[in-house]
Scaffold this active site. Structure first.
Site, short mmCIF file in Angstrom:
data_model
loop_
_atom_site.label_atom_id
_atom_site.label_comp_id
_atom_site.label_asym_id
_atom_site.label_seq_id
_atom_site.Cartn_x
_atom_site.Cartn_y
_atom_site.Cartn_z
N ASP A 1 0.85 -1.20 0.00
CA ASP A 1 0.00 0.00 0.00
C ASP A 1 0.89 1.24 0.00
O ASP A 1 2.10 1.16 0.19
CB ASP A 1 -0.94 0.01 1.21
CG ASP A 1 -0.22 -0.35 2.51
OD1 ASP A 1 0.88 0.20 2.73
OD2 ASP A 1 -0.75 -1.16 3.28
N ASP B 1 1.22 5.12 1.63
CA ASP B 1 0.80 6.09 2.64
C ASP B 1 1.28 7.48 2.25
O ASP B 1 2.34 7.63 1.62
CB ASP B 1 1.37 5.72 4.01
CG ASP B 1 0.85 4.38 4.51
OD1 ASP B 1 -0.23 3.97 4.05
OD2 ASP B 1 1.52 3.76 5.35
N ASP C 1 9.33 5.61 13.33
CA ASP C 1 10.00 4.57 14.11
C ASP C 1 11.45 4.31 13.71
O ASP C 1 12.37 4.45 14.52
CB ASP C 1 9.19 3.26 14.07
CG ASP C 1 8.81 2.85 12.66
OD1 ASP C 1 9.29 3.46 11.68
OD2 ASP C 1 8.02 1.89 12.52
#
Length: 453
Positions: A76, A78, A160
């Site tokens: 996907d 983002d 992260d």
């Protein structure tokens, strides 16, 4: 006064570790990184175009950029932007704001969905002009809400790992790299952003994610990033059950489950996830079965075959069911009741650790409960078993038991031949020496009732 000031600074984490990170922007041209506009999904391109036409900035961000640089196909795309969730929602008719802990927008384009997030900040400026942490966190440091919006430079520090902190601009086909993520991808290094202990405390799922990404992307976890992993494993107990289950499922369906689980055990991160993994590998007779299951799962995913989570968890938990089953039979309980008692025991034990959704739970129990029925190879029992809607899953499970040496391989070969044989041949394959069930004499019972009347 001075003592109180310093205590306030250090005990309340006056400046976050991310505040100490100084982003150094490096813009990488397309001819160097190799990603072109056509590599991006049409829906993601459309969303970035609409946002930019409305006067906002918009970038493809995170795993999609990372995967494209590694030659992988992103699942996907983002998008990160400086537009607020309500402003994004106003631009797209088919969109919705989701999330409370981390508010973002899902934009739908036919069957495709793109996730759009607003740039985040780890702190805000109070009325005295000082930066202060503005986040809802529990007593362990896990962030419960993170909806303070900021600039792109602040947002990159909230991500992260450095490999997930790359921004791709579809218009210029350039990558914006603030934290040397591009270099880490080239050197196959997984590095957390900021001070590791604090970042893991903010979101303990990053502990499991580090192991999963390292295995999936064939990377080495940076020494500083890896050092506190084992010590912080207890933090996983504070993660909501649904999030923890989703991450464990990602590990098991990553195509590198065997490597991941081996690494989890080596780092002491398996405690509390699955009962069997809490036992020492040298003492656990079921680890051979577990290894076989994980390797078969990895092979199926690499061959792009479907994998049932129910089947996978049934396999991972089977040894615990088997031990409890044998214990109940040793106490004098008959075979079938003993199995159902063992299943109940395992489900109860598992619910204390990693809560498996009921939609998988029911199928797992059916697969387990059907195993004794494969021993019945006389009369009409084999035919009735073939007609069961879960036959294929239970049959595949039984074959794994054969391959692991738990039961005789002859049983698996018989069932393989039986289900593909012609009806006349199936009759000849039936066993004749099995003790038939005693049937009630209905005729005599009915006659006695008639005499009484």
């Amino acid at each position: 006064m001075t003592y109180k000031f310093f205590r306030r600074v250090f005990s309340q984490n006056y400046f976050a570790s991310s505040e100490l990170i100084i982003p150094n922007l490096r813009i990488i041209p397309s001819k160097k990184h190799g990603i072109i506009r056509n590599d991006i999904s049409p829906c993601a391109l459309k969303v970035t175009l609409v946002l930019k036409e409305a006067g906002y900035s918009a970038f493809i961000v995170g795993g999609a950029v990372r995967d494209l640089l590694l030659g992988l196909k992103p699942k996907d795309f983002d998008i990160a932007t400086n537009a607020k969730p309500e402003e994004i929602r106003a631009l797209f008719r088919r969109s919705r704001i989701i999330g409370r802990r981390f508010r973002l927008v899902h934009v739908m384009c036919r069957s495709d969905t793109v996730e759009v997030s607003t740039f985040r900040s780890g702190s805000f400026i109070n009325k005295h002009g000082r930066p202060r942490k503005y986040q809802h966190a529990d007593e362990h440091g896990r962030i419960l809400r993170d909806n303070v919006f900021g600039s792109q430079e602040e947002d990159v520090k909230r991500r992260d790992f450095t490999i997930n902190a790359l921004f791709y601009d579809p218009d210029t086909e350039e990558i914006w790299d603030y934290l040397s993520g591009y270099s880490d991808i080239k050197s196959k290094t997984l590095r957390i952003i900021g001070e590791p202990i604090q970042r893991y405390r903010e979101d303990p799922i990053r502990i499991l994610r580090a192991v999963r990404l390292a295995a999936k992307l064939d990377m080495q976890i940076d020494t500083v990033t890896a050092k506190p992993l084992g010590d912080l494993a207890p933090l996983l107990k504070n993660v909501p059950a649904a999030r923890l289950f989703d991450e464990v499922l990602k590990i098991l369906l990553s195509g590198h489950a065997h490597v991941c689980v081996t690494d989890l055990r080596a780092r002491g991160l398996y405690h509390g996830l699955l009962p069997l993994l809490d036992k020492d590998s040298t003492e656990s007779a079921g680890m051979g079965f577990i290894s076989l299951v994980l390797k078969n799962t990895d092979d199926r995913i690499k061959q792009e075959k479907s994998v049932s989570p129910s089947f996978l968890f049934a396999s991972l938990l089977w040894h615990g069911v088997l031990v409890a089953w044998n214990n109940h039979m040793a106490d004098g309980t008959k075979t079938i009741p003993a199995l159902h008692m063992a299943i109940k025991d395992m489900i109860g034990e598992q619910e204390k650790r990693l809560v498996i959704p009921r939609r998988y739970d029911a199928v797992m129990q059916e697969i387990w409960a059907m195993q004794p029925r494969f021993l019945g190879r006389s009369g009409r029992r084999p035919f009735r078993l073939l007609e069961h809607p879960r036959f294929r899953a239970a049959y595949d499970f039984m074959l794994l038991r054969c391959e692991s040496g738990e039961i005789d391989m002859e049983l698996g070969k018989w069932w393989k031949a039986f289900q593909h044989a012609k009806p006349c041949d199936q009759e000849n394959m039936l066993f004749r020496n099995e003790t038939p069930r005693k049937r009630k004499n209905r005729r005599r019972y009915n006659r006695n009732m008639a005499d009484k009347i």
